[in-house]
Design an enzyme around this catalytic site. Structure first.
Site: not given
Length: 506
Positions: A16-17, A243-245, A418, A13, A271, A316
């Site tokens: 991006g990489r 989905h990233d998770t 992270g 969000a 986050t 953060q």
């Protein structure tokens, strides 16, 4: 396995990489982060949107860089992961109906209550197994129906965000199951769209494409994309858990020969913190709804049974404020200052609404402490320690609920993402839970993305093989519990503070 390269696109969000996964002949994996770019929401006429064209343009640029850097080697496959719930609509000519709404857009404010008058909350949960929150795809679409959005009248296809990019890459329209399962329009028991719910929402069921499974190949890259990026025309477009998770959990380096399903847990730390277990089937009952856990699709039809928690968001936001005064303040310095500060001085609920999007996070933390007659923290170390300790308390609170729901005691916790690099928080978590904590890898989403593509290509045998590669390729750090009696005493004080807070709300 022969030496080969695979591209993983990791879209978050805020950034991006484009990452290259490099395999050697011994099945070891190395990551090369080739390109990074910023991602952000754009406010137009009081609505919040994603700049989907900017995102696609940045991805194409990243692919060009990959192609140039690895021109003598090439790539076997590419795949993408993104966050969940957001979607695009296409018209009858497969043209984008835009702009694309951001999940934090305010059009869903107040919509849950209106939705529950049409379909009771319990019925929605029983069909989907998803916790009911206003960012869900179902609520976004309901808000469009409620406000008579003309977009739905011309929409012929709904694609979740990663599925839209896969359509641009491959020309194939599918919805991958892990991301579809975040929509609250997917039935995890039937492993298909929740067509009864879709019908009761008065949505067109024909909008929803066929479900595709992670670990499969969609096809080869479209010719015009290959020509624009310099990639080989035979490059495969493969489906990780988009989905990233989902991809992150696939990369949990658990020894599955040692720990059975339901005996180990994961914490995807960023986050947001996502704490859960991998089950063989969905878990849907009244107590799951009460505790607000969710069921999402994992690899090989497993279930990611988890609870979302406010994670490193608080620290953060504090760091942003501190960096205005001291641009050189580092995470290592914050950790050190927290470690040398006095323990167990303040007790707060890190899921308190005041922390969701405050103007000043430091002031919000102090305010919560004052409300409960606590001397508020002042220094960087004091404030950081409050956040880290209360995160560990929250993990304990949610883990106890999780163990109650699954009927098992968790024997070991894997922290990925992270946040796994925060040594102090990792140790606090082990102390509080009184179990070993294994931290790493920090790049779990990218690793899971790339290795699931390798599974689709037939280069990896199964999930056990995949997780063995993670253990062999990346450094995993173990933390063992210390001072558990002191932490338990502090936890009981934390619970009494939270209970008092709940009573005041009532």
């Amino acid at each position: 396995m022969l030496f080969m390269n695979i591209i993983g696109i990791d879209l978050g969000a805020s950034n991006g990489r484009v990452i290259v996964g490099k395999f050697d002949t011994k099945k070891n994996l190395e990551l090369d982060i080739v390109y990074r770019f910023k991602n952000y929401g754009i406010s137009i006429n009081k609505s919040l949107h994603w700049d989907i064209l900017h995102i696609f343009n940045r991805i194409i640029k990243g692919l060009r860089i990959c192609s140039e850097k690895y021109k003598d080697e090439g790539f076997k496959s590419l795949g993408i992961t993104t966050w969940g719930v957001d979607f695009v609509l296409l018209d009858e000519n497969d043209e984008l109906i835009g702009p694309i709404y951001h999940y934090r857009d305010n059009r869903t404010d107040g919509m849950l209550e209106k939705l529950f008058k049409v379909i009771p909350k319990k019925e929605i949960f029983n069909q989907t197994g998803n916790m009911v929150v206003q960012i869900n795809t179902s609520v976004q679409l309901f808000s469009m129906l409620h406000n008579n959005s003309p977009r739905l009248s011309i929409a012929k296809t709904l694609l979740m965000l990663p599925d839209y990019f896969n359509y641009l890459f491959s020309g194939k329209k599918f919805c991958e199951s892990s991301d579809a399962s975040t929509s609250q329009l997917f039935n995890p028991i039937e492993r298909d769209w929740a067509y009864d719910l879709i019908g009761r929402l008065d949505l067109d069921p024909n909008m929803f494409p066929e479900i595709a499974q992670p670990g499969t190949v969609l096809g080869t890259i479209q010719d015009h994309i290959a020509e624009e990026t310099g990639l080989n025309h035979e490059t495969k477009i493969s489906l990780p858990l988009t989905h990233d998770t989902g991809s992150a959990v696939a990369a949990v380096p658990v020894d599955m020969d040692k720990y059975d399903s339901g005996k180990w847990a994961y914490l995807s730390s960023g986050t947001w913190s996502l704490l859960g277990v991998e089950l063989n089937e969905p878990l849907i009952n009244e107590k799951v709804l009460k505790y607000n856990f969710t069921n999402e699709v994992g690899l090989h039809f497993t279930t990611r049974f988890l609870r979302g928690i406010t994670g490193l968001w608080l620290i953060q936001e504090c760091k942003k404020l501190w960096n205005k005064k001291d641009p050189n303040l580092t995470w290592d310095k914050i950790e050190f200052e927290a470690e040398v500060s006095q323990q167990f001085q303040n007790f707060i609920d890190i899921d308190e609404k005041d922390f969701s999007n405050p103007i000043n996070m430091i002031d919000s933390i102090k305010k919560q402490c004052k409300i409960h007659n606590q001397i508020p923290p002042e220094t960087i170390g004091q404030i950081s320690r409050v956040i880290f300790e209360n995160l560990a308390f929250k993990y304990k609170e949610i883990l106890e609920q999780l163990e109650e729901l699954i009927g098992n005691k968790i024997e070991i916790l894997h922290i990925i993402g992270g946040g796994s690099q925060n040594k102090l928080l990792n140790q606090f978590t082990s102390n509080m839970l009184n179990i070993p904590v294994l931290a790493g890898p920090s790049e779990a989403t990218a690793i899971g993305n790339i290795l699931t593509q390798a599974l689709a290509l037939g280069e990896i045998n199964d999930i056990k093989d995949l997780r063995r590669i993670v253990r062999n390729s990346f450094k995993i750090i173990e933390y063992t519990p210390m001072d558990n009696d002191k932490w338990n005493d502090a936890y009981n004080f934390y619970l009494s503070n939270i209970d008092e807070e709940e009573r005041e709300k009532k």
